[in-house]
Write an enzyme that holds these catalytic residues in place. Structure first.
Site, PDB file in Angstrom:
ATOM      1  N   GLU A  62      -2.767   9.042   8.022  1.00 38.00           N
ATOM      2  CA  GLU A  62      -1.293   8.964   8.062  1.00 38.00           C
ATOM      3  C   GLU A  62      -0.719   9.858   9.157  1.00 38.00           C
ATOM      4  O   GLU A  62       0.415   9.688   9.566  1.00 38.00           O
ATOM      5  CB  GLU A  62      -0.693   9.334   6.696  1.00 38.00           C
ATOM      6  CG  GLU A  62      -0.893   8.277   5.618  1.00 38.00           C
ATOM      7  CD  GLU A  62      -0.055   7.004   5.824  1.00 38.00           C
ATOM      8  OE1 GLU A  62       1.014   7.084   6.440  1.00 38.00           O
ATOM      9  OE2 GLU A  62      -0.497   5.925   5.364  1.00 38.00           O
ATOM     10  N   CYS A  68     -11.071   2.697   0.097  1.00 38.78           N
ATOM     11  CA  CYS A  68      -9.632   2.918   0.269  1.00 38.78           C
ATOM     12  C   CYS A  68      -9.257   2.222   1.568  1.00 38.78           C
ATOM     13  O   CYS A  68      -9.970   2.340   2.571  1.00 38.78           O
ATOM     14  CB  CYS A  68      -9.350   4.415   0.350  1.00 38.78           C
ATOM     15  SG  CYS A  68      -7.728   4.821   1.037  1.00 38.78           S
ATOM     16  N   THR A  69      -8.150   1.495   1.545  1.00 40.04           N
ATOM     17  CA  THR A  69      -7.817   0.663   2.701  1.00 40.04           C
ATOM     18  C   THR A  69      -7.440   1.459   3.949  1.00 40.04           C
ATOM     19  O   THR A  69      -7.377   0.898   5.038  1.00 40.04           O
ATOM     20  CB  THR A  69      -6.681  -0.318   2.345  1.00 40.04           C
ATOM     21  OG1 THR A  69      -5.586   0.430   1.797  1.00 40.04           O
ATOM     22  CG2 THR A  69      -7.156  -1.356   1.352  1.00 40.04           C
ATOM     23  N   HIS A  70      -7.220   2.756   3.790  1.00 39.31           N
ATOM     24  CA  HIS A  70      -6.998   3.583   4.986  1.00 39.31           C
ATOM     25  C   HIS A  70      -8.309   3.800   5.762  1.00 39.31           C
ATOM     26  O   HIS A  70      -8.289   4.047   6.963  1.00 39.31           O
ATOM     27  CB  HIS A  70      -6.462   4.968   4.603  1.00 39.31           C
ATOM     28  CG  HIS A  70      -4.992   5.009   4.296  1.00 39.31           C
ATOM     29  ND1 HIS A  70      -4.463   4.525   3.125  1.00 39.31           N
ATOM     30  CD2 HIS A  70      -3.951   5.508   5.011  1.00 39.31           C
ATOM     31  CE1 HIS A  70      -3.141   4.720   3.138  1.00 39.31           C
ATOM     32  NE2 HIS A  70      -2.810   5.317   4.263  1.00 39.31           N
ATOM     33  N   ASP A 115       0.868  -1.176   0.000  1.00 43.65           N
ATOM     34  CA  ASP A 115       0.000   0.000   0.000  1.00 43.65           C
ATOM     35  C   ASP A 115       0.908   1.230   0.000  1.00 43.65           C
ATOM     36  O   ASP A 115       2.124   1.110   0.108  1.00 43.65           O
ATOM     37  CB  ASP A 115      -0.897  -0.011   1.259  1.00 43.65           C
ATOM     38  CG  ASP A 115      -1.820   1.207   1.319  1.00 43.65           C
ATOM     39  OD1 ASP A 115      -2.420   1.539   0.284  1.00 43.65           O
ATOM     40  OD2 ASP A 115      -1.919   1.838   2.383  1.00 43.65           O
ATOM     41  N   SER A 116       0.288   2.412  -0.050  1.00 47.16           N
ATOM     42  CA  SER A 116       1.078   3.648   0.011  1.00 47.16           C
ATOM     43  C   SER A 116       1.613   3.891   1.424  1.00 47.16           C
ATOM     44  O   SER A 116       2.588   4.623   1.597  1.00 47.16           O
ATOM     45  CB  SER A 116       0.207   4.835  -0.400  1.00 47.16           C
ATOM     46  OG  SER A 116      -0.896   4.954   0.492  1.00 47.16           O
ATOM     47  N   TYR A 162      -1.302   8.196  -2.669  1.00 49.51           N
ATOM     48  CA  TYR A 162      -1.376   7.706  -4.041  1.00 49.51           C
ATOM     49  C   TYR A 162      -2.551   8.327  -4.818  1.00 49.51           C
ATOM     50  O   TYR A 162      -2.522   8.401  -6.028  1.00 49.51           O
ATOM     51  CB  TYR A 162      -1.612   6.187  -4.030  1.00 49.51           C
ATOM     52  CG  TYR A 162      -0.376   5.323  -3.897  1.00 49.51           C
ATOM     53  CD1 TYR A 162       0.905   5.820  -4.102  1.00 49.51           C
ATOM     54  CD2 TYR A 162      -0.520   3.961  -3.597  1.00 49.51           C
ATOM     55  CE1 TYR A 162       2.008   4.986  -3.994  1.00 49.51           C
ATOM     56  CE2 TYR A 162       0.582   3.130  -3.497  1.00 49.51           C
ATOM     57  CZ  TYR A 162       1.846   3.638  -3.692  1.00 49.51           C
ATOM     58  OH  TYR A 162       2.931   2.819  -3.605  1.00 49.51           O
ATOM     59  N   CYS A 169      -4.579  -1.955  -1.562  1.00 48.03           N
ATOM     60  CA  CYS A 169      -4.683  -0.547  -1.910  1.00 48.03           C
ATOM     61  C   CYS A 169      -5.773  -0.408  -2.956  1.00 48.03           C
ATOM     62  O   CYS A 169      -5.683  -1.026  -4.032  1.00 48.03           O
ATOM     63  CB  CYS A 169      -3.328  -0.086  -2.465  1.00 48.03           C
ATOM     64  SG  CYS A 169      -3.368   1.547  -3.194  1.00 48.03           S
TER      65      CYS A 169
END
Ligand code: DGL
Length: 283
Positions: free
Chosen positions: A152, A184-186, A10-11, A42, A73
């Site tokens: 993040e 989005c995986t976040h 992932d990012s 990303y 991601c």
């Protein structure tokens, strides 16, 4: 072959939402996680940039002899994976199709919301995947550009996050959605707040569960499940390793024991020096 690790990327910390499900459901596997934190986010990158990152990361993971790669991601699953999966020598699994399947199973009124990065929404990947399963569904998407920087930064609660969630979710709720894909995986890290603001009648879909089911089926069919020992985890990032270690442990706990830095620029120049291109490597 069974004892080879599973690659996952992932990012940044988003893929950890998939990794924690993987560890839960496939605890005997060894995992190699790559977070491209030098290039996060990303969602605002061009196609060319995303392909460049994907080539380098997949190459790095193949160098670790992985038996499959989970593209944890939504952005890469939407933009690069459809073109790259055929050329990859090991199975490359994304989160979009599993997320779409889970959403179609969950909806009662056929009105599905999708929140994801700008690049994922622009690609139309989730809407296409959902409609290809059930064309009667209507899909309403929103790009949530502020979510990844918030996650993040470790800001899962607090007024700025609440305000962003409210702004992004409200227009979708006004369209009477009953299911919301965290595309989005976040975003699953923001699920408690999203659920609170969306209310109990909206089902949140985290594609991780269905993605891990797909991987489990695939590994089982090929007799590749490793259940001979308690699995290990190795973490690499292209940016600040100490920062990822701290934030990652705050998010998923002490399964993260050590994080190593791996610079993608050095990786790329080494590949160029060796005169290898991706196609050759794969061939
Ligand atoms: N977590 C990734 C995704 O699912 C990347 C988000 C980003 O870096 O913008 O899209």
């Amino acid at each position: 072959m069974k004892s080879r690790p599973i690659g996952i990327f992932d990012s940044g910390v988003g893929g950890l939402t998939v990794l924690r499900t993987l560890i839960d459901r496939l605890p005997g596997e060894d995992y190699i996680y790559f977070g491209d934190t030098a290039n996060v986010p990303y969602g605002t990158k061009t196609r060319e940039q995303l392909f460049d990152y994907a080539h380098n990361i997949i190459d790095f993971l193949l160098g670790h002899q992985v038996k499959s790669i989970v593209v944890a991601c939504g952005t890469h699953s939407s933009v690069t994976l459809p073109e790259m999966e055929a050329a990859c020598p090991v199975p490359l699994l994304g989160v979009v199709k599993p997320g779409a399947r889970a959403a179609v199973k969950a909806t009662r009124n056929g009105r599905i919301g999708v929140i994801a990065t700008q690049a994922s929404v622009h690609s139309g990947s989730y809407a296409n995947a959902i409609k290809s399963i059930d064309s009667r569904c209507s899909v309403h998407s929103a790009a949530c550009g502020r979510f990844v920087p918030l996650v993040e930064s470790g800001l899962l609660n607090g007024p700025a996050t609440r305000q962003a969630v409210r702004e992004y979710i409200k227009p979708l709720l006004d369209l009477d959605i009953d299911t919301l894909v965290l595309g989005c995986t976040h975003y699953p890290f923001l699920a408690p707040m999203i659920q609170e603001l969306a209310g109990p009648d909206v089902t949140l879909v985290d594609p991780a569960e269905e993605t891990v089911s797909e991987l489990t089926d695939l590994l089982t069919a090929r007799d590749l499940i490793n259940d001979s020992h308690l699995g290990s985890r190795r973490f690499f990032v292209s940016g600040n390793a100490e920062y990822f270690y701290q934030l990652g442990r705050m998010l998923i706990g002490d399964v993260i024991e050590e994080v190593n830095r791996h610079s993608m620029e050095e990786h790329q120049s080494l590949q160029e020096f060796k005169g290898e291109d991706y196609a050759q490597h794969l061939g």
